[in-house]
Design a protein around this motif. Sequence first.
Motif: not given
Length: 475
Positions: A197-202, A252-254, A377-382
Amino acid sequence: MTFKLAIIGRPNVGKSTLFNRLAGRRMAIVDDTPGVTRDRRSHPARLQDLRFEVIDTAGLESAAAPTLEGRMRAQTELAIDEADIAVFMIDARAGIMPDDSTFANLLRRKGKPVILVANKIDVNAAAAGVLDAWELGLGEPVAVSAEHGLGMSDLRDAIVAGLGEEVALAEDPEPVALPGEEIAVGEDIDPDAEQVPYDSGKPLRIAVVGRPNVGKSTLINALIGQDRMLTGPEAGITRDSISVDWLWRERKIKLFDTAGMRRKARVQEKLEKLSVADGLRAIRFAEVVIVVFDATMPFEKQDLQIADLVMREGRAPVLAFNKWDLIEDRQETLAELREKTERLLPQVRGLQAVPISGETGRGLDKLMEAVERTHRTWNSRVSTARLNRWLEAATAQHPPPAVAGRRLKVKYITQIKARPPGFVVSCSRPDAMPQSYVRYLVNGLRETFGLFGVPIRIALRTSENPYAGRAKKRG
């Protein structure tokens, strides 16, 4: 970091060279031209057993506040206020200049511990300059050569003496971040592994790029809510790629601010070439790249080339049409911009494009929401099963063409990379597959699995023939 150390001094005394040595890598642009550094830049640093944050600053100059030099000086004074200790650097070859005395008085008024450093002692003429430094009244000068690493032990001892052992040698609660390696395009994944699953905390790395004077630094200042980046009406103010840590909705954003990129033919000066190269490194290190367009004159040739570069690097692009506050007929302009985006940037269909104003703060939340959607979307896996069910239907609806009288066979597909999504298609003759059919497959993947707004990589492979290379037996 246990403490913050700011490097202060006139232009061209070697501040950025010392910054690079303490940071452990060539981060700040270094050149013989005075006044190369304009923004303040910070990075984790180490000096023998000391661990701290080092801040590089613009050269101090006597100038009126509204001028570029005056705004640079204001940024440097902010760095002094932020730091726990200041290194005041002079050029030992040139000796003491009138401005050195002025800025020594400024530092004294700030009330911070100050270490006087006489740089460039690797030449014979420097000894007199080191002795002259006593007249500044900042104590014993530490003689160093930032370029060659001479005098670093003396500098370490001076920092400990200035701050006290309790502060200087305190245990660092956060380990020093080592220089990050540039991420290769695409991250290998196991096609048979369970979906992650997409990790929105990273933490998320975002680079802001564009032509000169489109408002990149103003946008970053508006996002973080402070005048962190030097801005103004002059084109090409930013030279280094400056990173800023920020928190958006608990994430966190850089952020990386980059120098404006002009057409290659116009980039003649060595300094500008270094700035552009620094910006390209920031693009490769980022995950999402915000390409800033000037909404009053969008889609210049250079805008399209920058966006194309971001896509070829495999980053997740988001378009920001800045200076939206200057547009009168907004509905009509927005429809026109979206049509042009589809027509002029066909490499990636479904690009996220957001009208914003860095000056007024309009549309910034929508921009960040578009960034997060694109990153997801960039992190998507199918899964391979879903991909092959789609491939069977896609090839039945539009079979591969026949080449030289023989129909091409497409056998199966699997995803082998993410960030951006990368697929391998097994077929009978990869070299004969027309690009038009590959585009058909890419568009089908976008439509079916929602992979809009990010680059998609497809590699064609042929299955190994177990009998290849064996001589035919004769009866």
